[in-house]
Design an enzyme around this catalytic site. Structure first.
Site, PDB file in Angstrom:
ATOM      1  N   GLU A 124     -16.981  27.433 125.059  1.00 43.66           N
ATOM      2  CA  GLU A 124     -18.215  26.772 124.660  1.00 43.66           C
ATOM      3  C   GLU A 124     -18.339  25.437 125.369  1.00 43.66           C
ATOM      4  O   GLU A 124     -17.748  24.435 124.940  1.00 43.66           O
ATOM      5  CB  GLU A 124     -18.197  26.509 123.146  1.00 43.66           C
ATOM      6  CG  GLU A 124     -18.198  27.720 122.285  1.00 43.66           C
ATOM      7  CD  GLU A 124     -19.573  28.374 122.224  1.00 43.66           C
ATOM      8  OE1 GLU A 124     -20.581  27.692 122.497  1.00 43.66           O
ATOM      9  OE2 GLU A 124     -19.620  29.583 121.926  1.00 43.66           O
TER      10      GLU A 124
ATOM     11  N   LYS B 222       2.487  29.427 108.898  1.00 42.94           N
ATOM     12  CA  LYS B 222       1.433  30.272 109.484  1.00 42.94           C
ATOM     13  C   LYS B 222       0.307  30.614 108.494  1.00 42.94           C
ATOM     14  O   LYS B 222      -0.362  31.636 108.635  1.00 42.94           O
ATOM     15  CB  LYS B 222       2.022  31.574 110.056  1.00 42.94           C
ATOM     16  CG  LYS B 222       3.057  31.374 111.151  1.00 42.94           C
ATOM     17  CD  LYS B 222       2.396  31.073 112.464  1.00 42.94           C
ATOM     18  CE  LYS B 222       3.427  30.884 113.565  1.00 42.94           C
ATOM     19  NZ  LYS B 222       4.074  29.552 113.540  1.00 42.94           N
TER      20      LYS B 222
ATOM     21  N   ASP C 263       1.593  26.342 119.937  1.00 36.90           N
ATOM     22  CA  ASP C 263       1.574  27.655 119.306  1.00 36.90           C
ATOM     23  C   ASP C 263       0.245  27.789 118.557  1.00 36.90           C
ATOM     24  O   ASP C 263       0.033  27.155 117.525  1.00 36.90           O
ATOM     25  CB  ASP C 263       2.750  27.783 118.337  1.00 36.90           C
ATOM     26  CG  ASP C 263       2.823  29.170 117.714  1.00 36.90           C
ATOM     27  OD1 ASP C 263       1.834  29.935 117.802  1.00 36.90           O
ATOM     28  OD2 ASP C 263       3.870  29.487 117.123  1.00 36.90           O
TER      29      ASP C 263
END
Lengths: 379, 379, 379, 379
Positions: free
Chosen positions: C75, C206, C280
């Site tokens: 974008e 996570k 990550d």
């Protein structure tokens, strides 16, 4: 915070409490035969058992005018604190109250062979809503199945049955009705249906949940008003700006702590009114959650609102017919049929007054203290 | 769900209630002068006001032996339901209870010029803990400042003061003590300190929060036991496996709904005991949250536990000294000093019995119904 | 909302992107050999792959001065939007950044015979912290066990090991170290210990959790500044008051929806920087949560802050050593050892600029539209 | 936990990666011209950039058969770990996938004079749905306004517009369409309407919320299968019972920590597939939340499911048309129109495989270690 320093002007003794009951009687034309009848001498107690806060001026759709609000509490200062908030809102023109939604739930969980069977069942429920509704309503005179929400996880489909329940809180009513509907569903040969649980914590009964905050449990009620800046200073000894800044910190504290409410102490009003008025007190768990909102207007006035998304109340059946409790409802003109929305409005208005009173006390104390400590007032 | 079908063997009338009070008197050597003394005739009521469930066998560190548990409720069936759970756990050897943490909080929010000043203040608090503690404890005989948690957001630093409070619930005590400490801090010339709010919704008082579930508010109590599989079938008419499967669905329902508890109805026991025993009923909001856990053992028995992370109770002061309420505490041998952990254990054990009773009723009903509907029992 | 209308002054073509990279090279003395080297022609794309927003002026403790911030995104308007926010904050004197906490976790769950054994273990852990720490640190050069949080439920005791991890994100490091400590604990003959799970969703790795928001995972960083009212109008075409009112609604929307953040789109900056700088990317799940706060000052200026409580970043090891990613870190002067707090500060400052830019766009658009629709501007 | 010990049988080198790409090409007849074309030498890296896990056997409604799943990650072991889970599920007959809901949102907040005006507006919206829909759809070829949810707080009414968006993720599309509808609403002379905000954190865009978990954002997908007990032992070196016990602890850890997911690491698969396949990586924030569920069957087999309630994916537009990313989608046969549900199914199936692989690794490691430490295996 829930126990403020005693205000000598408002403190209670047995005599004052009795005198206050007389005032309430005269103002409301209710006979208080049981309220104030104890098997012990309340003057021996550190606080008192039953007090009336008010008068509370309500500008509701069902509750209109002044009300003396019964609060069963051992904290006399609580009654004084609510009365102070009621004075503020009364002088500001009264609390506007609005019931914006009304539904009671039971949310059975249907377990299927797999997610596809669960999804097909979801469609089946939509198509068969009328039959399900008819079946559910067989068990009840007052309960009406309004709609069924659906929630999908894995091979499960939770259905959240939303009923209106007349003047009853309705947990019993909707449980029986939902059970009837579920047993009927179970007989329809739904493909892949393994079994169902009539409840599995999605209702969410007797504990708060965000789902209840989003989708209402019981009554969803808003109480709101705009407070003139000068009135806040005269009566509350603080400022609109100070209250608003406290609101900002409280919003942050609530977000950070994962609280079910960004209000200060909704539970105090709700518990005291629930005991006084024969409500199921276990519902304090759900009913005390909510949302507070404040806004400084262009002219410096302070708009405030509280939203109670899951207020569970009744004016008929259960504990409401006990003598003392019925009297308390009658003082509010809220006993019996077609009174539950009126009662809900009064509860919400009372909650708002308590928020203003405690909020002001927190802020004023700190301002005063800061002044004492530092020899200056805060800008 | 909270109102089960009446069990005729357990139903209450005025005579049965009186007889039951006599049993309780004899068993506990408490004089029940006020319990059961009403200004109206309880036989006219749909339910009743005060019942004793039990006996409940507790294997606690403070509560040891059998107890008759006072429940103030208008739902007679609730008393019957708890009694059934108590019979189950009694025959299984009793409920093991453990208080694993104990702290009451006030969490002021200090606002600074910027985040660096707030961070420096955090370090200052650690270095000056002894002085802060001394200052806070000046205001109280029983309160002890155990530790101060810190939470950082923006230019704010929330301090969560953790006190032990003896036999009082302690909200008043810790508010005064924390205020004293805050005023003293304010005088220390902390760099960049703009002002503080004595409370800003991080405590979290009178409303539940995940923070309370994580870090305890009041007593953190576990009640647990292992139920022989055969006993579940005999007394509860269901199976360990069925209860365990229901637990899985309830866990999912709680996760999905964002509930403050994965239990069924902790609030029922807590509200009924709080009213009966003179506790601050507004605390039902916080006290009724918790965690249920179940496990099928290798031999098919069923291990269950409930954890109440924010149980706020007192055995001295406030409403506990009201005559009826004091009697109820005395029936439990839990009135006065050094009794609060005993009382906390009994509450937790009662909650566990209620979970087992309601859970079994939900499951057994569905099993039975499924059988009726489909002409087969579920494997 | 994340994709704003293209601003022709800021739009990207291949040539502009290349030119911009030259500017960045010259400004930062970094050689961009790999950034901008594609196996396809970026001019054929609707957006572009890699852009530099800025310059961003940071007033941090580690990051000081102007930075060109690499954003990997398809974008192009996102780069333009961040650049606009950076212009605003640069002209306001720069973004003040502060790392207020730093810890990486693994949270094993120890399961016991009963809650009492679990509680005793809790005490044992406190007494044996030094030995546990020594054992854990045997496995790592950089990891240091700072403290162990404890959480009690039922017969379980969760330990949340908090490590500092140097310039690595450290999940691997702390997993190995915690495992080593747990195996050692298991050999100590702890009474009633049945088994442990090295992880059981309390870390929380996570995925976001409120626990992470409360107690930090990775870096806890605050970015803040005060914006002159006039600058908001000149650059953002809106007002401080409008931004602040939008903040009130956003707070309410976040409370009501149960959002992990009351910010607008932290994830956009974080994802784009994480990809560009070899982080990550799965950690976007945790790192993108946070808290926004705003305040109108007495003179009408607008103070704003963002707090990232769980920003997981590295400047050494893993993907940071890939050529393009390393280059991006080098452009920031944040590759290698002792750079991780600098990088964390730049991320937080970038997030703040994005919040201001998007927030202004939402508000300005509505104001303009309201004007068009109603023929009046809002007071 | 996200980085498992390297399995030498699965480890990657540049040669193996290239060989693997050849296998993928042959199996899928896709030309991998861009995947594997680097401007640096991947053999110099600790991990690698792009790998294919699999083959993954999917039994979906859109995805049927075997797939090589592209994972962009610097963790080679991650690819190995997913491949191991895929082997397990493949040998168990494949992963059944089901898309159970599909909607993209923008949730404007309308602010009124008071709660009554807001409530009246709510009714107006219901009555004027067709006109609002027509207005919203004027701006888009593919977007269809499916329904409007309503949420009431104070004097605010949040509308949550639910659109289907074809093969696009659709955030842009629904923002434009909702804005158009809001501007039109603003012109209708709604009584008491003060203003609206096009977004105020209830969407919830670029951050997870419980609302999204309840009511879907993007695709709601379930992946499920039943694993034979023996296969778990052979391939995963652990048992169904051990996995199930771990699930119990993980549920508890999630409830206690206030996590947005009770899964282990959904974010790893989602981030790696999103980068590889040209998705908007900021959406990892929302897409990685979800619900895991497990059940031991009567015969000892293990049923497992994952539910992704807010998976935001596209197969057309945005980054999907970048050469490498398009190739990755083509390898899955999921590039272009009418492919988005297929892609959603493959993502969900991959997530499930990752959960099984990591879950088994956690459990097996502890079991082994317990054995080493205590000289016995756990029953």
């Amino acid at each position: 915070m829930d126990r403020l320093p005693r205000d000598p002007d408002n403190d209670y003794t047995r005599e004052i409490a009795a005198a206050r009951r007389r005032v309430v009687c005269e103002a409301t034309h209710a006979a208080l035969a049981h309220v104030g009848s104890f098997s012990f001498d309340p003057a021996t107690l550190p606080g008192h058992l039953e007090g009336f806060a008010g008068p509370l001026l309500v500008d509701g759709e069902y509750a209109r005018g002044e009300f003396y609000v019964p609060l069963a509490t051992t904290e006399g200062t609580l009654v004084a604190s609510y009365s102070r908030g009621m004075r503020l809102t009364r002088e500001a023109g009264g609390v506007r109250t609005t019931v914006v939604d009304d539904a009671m739930q039971r949310a059975p969980c249907f377990v299927f062979r797999d997610a596809r069977a669960a999804r097909a069942f979801g469609n089946w429920v939509v198509s068969n809503f009328d039959a399900i509704k008819a079946k559910a309503e067989e068990t009840t005179h007052y309960g009406r199945l309004r709609n069924i929400e659906q929630y999908a996880v894995g091979k499960m489909r939770f259905l959240r049955f939303d009923f209106t329940t007349g003047d009853a809180a309705g947990q019993n009513m909707v449980t029986k009705a939902t059970r009837q509907a579920c047993l009927w569903i179970q007989q329809q040969g739904i493909d892949g249906l393994e079994h169902f649980a009539l409840a599995a914590n999605l209702d969410t009964d007797k504990k708060h949940s965000l789902l209840n905050s989003l989708h209402t449990r019981g009554k969803r009620v808003v109480a709101e008003l705009t407070l003139p800046a000068a009135l806040i200073e005269t009566i509350m000894h603080t400022t609109a700006q100070a209250l608003f800044e406290q609101r900002q910190l409280s919003n942050l504290g609530s977000l950070l702590s994962g609280s079910v409410s960004n209000g200060a102490h909704y539970a105090n009003a709700i518990a005291a009114m629930f005991i006084a008025c024969g409500q199921d007190v276990a519902n304090v768990a759900e009913s005390s959650a909510g949302f507070s909102y404040g806004e400084i207007k262009g002219n410096g006035d302070y708009y405030v609102s509280v939203t109670l998304p899951s207020l569970i109340v009744a004016t008929y059946g259960g504990g409401t017919s006990l003598p003392t409790q019925r009297e308390c409802l009658e003082v509010l003109g809220a006993y019996g049929h077609d009174q539950v929305l009126k009662f809900a409005e009064i509860v919400a208005a009372t909650v708002l007054c308590g928020e203003l009173s405690l909020g002001s006390a927190i802020v004023a104390d700190e301002w005063v203290s800061a002044h004492e400590a530092l020899g200056r007032s805060r800008p």
